[in-house]
Write an enzyme that holds these catalytic residues in place. Structure first.
Site, mmCIF file in Angstrom:
data_model
loop_
_atom_site.group_PDB
_atom_site.id
_atom_site.type_symbol
_atom_site.label_atom_id
_atom_site.label_comp_id
_atom_site.label_asym_id
_atom_site.label_seq_id
_atom_site.Cartn_x
_atom_site.Cartn_y
_atom_site.Cartn_z
ATOM 1 C CG LEU A 22 -2.185 -0.730 1.299
ATOM 2 C CD1 LEU A 22 -2.881 -0.425 2.599
ATOM 3 C CD2 LEU A 22 -3.085 -0.352 0.143
ATOM 4 N N GLY A 23 1.851 1.317 -0.915
ATOM 5 C CA GLY A 23 2.678 2.510 -1.050
ATOM 6 C C GLY A 23 1.729 3.651 -1.321
ATOM 7 C CB THR A 24 -0.040 4.749 0.957
ATOM 8 O OG1 THR A 24 -0.682 3.599 0.527
ATOM 9 C CG2 THR A 24 -0.992 5.619 1.681
ATOM 10 C CB SER A 25 -0.232 10.103 -0.278
ATOM 11 O OG SER A 25 0.706 9.916 -1.284
#
Lengths: 229, 146
Positions: free
Chosen positions: A28-31
């Site tokens: 879930l590489g994410t902001s």
């Protein structure tokens, strides 16, 4: 005799690589972020889930409800964060039934923190918990990778958050209105999505006030303008 | 006391071959044929699949997490009471060659009395030679295994 470090150990064989995903895991590489305003709290997240360079899901919902007005933003391993959120959801329902009142955000954050810290060697989960209750109004808690608990006025997390520290510092104000806070979260996430390859898709938001929880969604092809419906 | 819900990556082997592998008339001598052939301790301990320990301990770990939650909610008496009930319900015993224990009350306590899974159809008891022998089980139960 030399042997390659395995698993979570980095190449020097001593330090633990906290960003390491287990084999086959989806990232879930994410902001993600959450921010307080006068009258409630807003959670926001992008919607991209990646397995390496492949986008496994471009409309992910990273905002998970664990109680009526307690939600969390998930970053890190999708499987790990879903498992933790399920346990907390179950436990908060039990709390509600037993104590005849809804749990406070602090109770939810404490359970999250204890789960993350006790299992810190096996998990890779960064969470932001935000909730609204009548007594304490809005509250934001951040739990980064190691399992520490931080109560803050606003919190940003995920891989895309590194690019928006300056933007958030410059544009954050105390006691914003709901409209101002929506624009703040939307602007910050739009900047993060612009610079981070693992963040993208739509911007999802949840607004928690005394009215309850309201979901909003903003689309990239409309430049994230639109009324959120 | 802690909320560990992920099984550890390594496990001590929980099944020791001791009872079935001793020769009938000379119980301190290992019986290779009964133990399933000549195997070394190294082969049972090394080269395990990374997921094997995790899966073998999965149910136990989730059960422990549930008991820990109950302990925090209702106190240790709740956990002790459930353990006591399971122990009492597990007292029905039938030799494996006659079908094994029915676990009727245990199923009700565990909440699975209205559930059927593959393990209820394919019980793993089709080869009577792989299960403990009737006489060996009776002798063990009656403490006649000198």
């Amino acid at each position: 005799m030399e042997s390659k470090p395995t698993g979570n150990l980095s190449i020097d064989g001593i330090h633990v690589d906290m960003e390491h995903l287990k084999k086959g895991e989806v990232n879930l590489g994410t902001s993600i972020m959450a921010a307080l305003f006068d009258g409630g709290v807003i959670l926001g997240a992008d919607s991209r889930t990646t397995t390496g360079a492949y986008i496994a899901n471009r409309i992910t919902d990273k905002l998970t409800q664990v109680h009526d007005t307690i939600w969390c933003c998930r970053s890190g391993s999708a499987a790990d964060t879903q498992a933790i959120a399920d346990i907390v959801h179950y436990y908060l329902q039990l709390y509600n039934v037993q104590n005849h009142e809804p749990p406070t955000t602090e109770v939810a954050a404490s359970i999250f923190q204890e789960l993350c810290y006790s299992n810190k060697d096996q998990l890779s989960a960064g969470l932001i918990i935000a909730g609204y209750d009548a007594r304490h109004k809005g509250e934001v808690y951040s739990i980064p990778l190691g399992g520490s608990l931080h109560k803050q006025r606003y919190a940003i997390g995920g891989s895309g958050s590194t690019y928006i520290y300056g933007y958030c510092d410059a544009n954050w104000k105390e006691n914003m209105t709901e409209g101002e806070c929506i624009e703040f979260v939307k602007g910050a996430l739009a900047e993060a999505v612009k610079w981070d390859g693992s963040s993208g898709g739509v911007i999802r938001m949840v607004v928690l006030t005394e009215r309850g929880a309201e979901r909003k969604i903003f689309f990239p092809d409309e430049d994230y303008k639109g009324n959120g419906q | 006391m802690s909320l560990r819900f992920i099984p550890p990556a390594t496990s001590t082997p929980s099944t020791l071959p001791a009872p079935a592998a001793s020769a009938l008339s000379a119980t301190s001598i290992p019986d290779t044929l009964r133990a399933g052939g000549p195997t070394s301790l190294a082969s049972t301990l090394n080269s395990r699949h990374p997921l094997e320990a995790r899966l073998a301990q999965w149910d136990d770990t989730q059960e422990k997490l549930k008991m820990e939650n109950l302990r925090r909610m209702f106190g240790v008496q709740e956990v002790a009471r459930r353990g006591m009930e399971m122990k009492i319900a597990g007292s029905d015993w039938r030799p494996a060659q006659l079908g094994g224990p029915s676990n009727f009350h245990l199923d009700i306590l565990r909440g699975v009395d209205e559930r059927i899974e593959w393990e209820d159809v394919f019980k793993g008891n089709d080869n009577t030679f792989e299960m403990p022998d009737f006489h060996i089980e009776m002798e063990r139960k009656l403490k006649m295994n000198w």
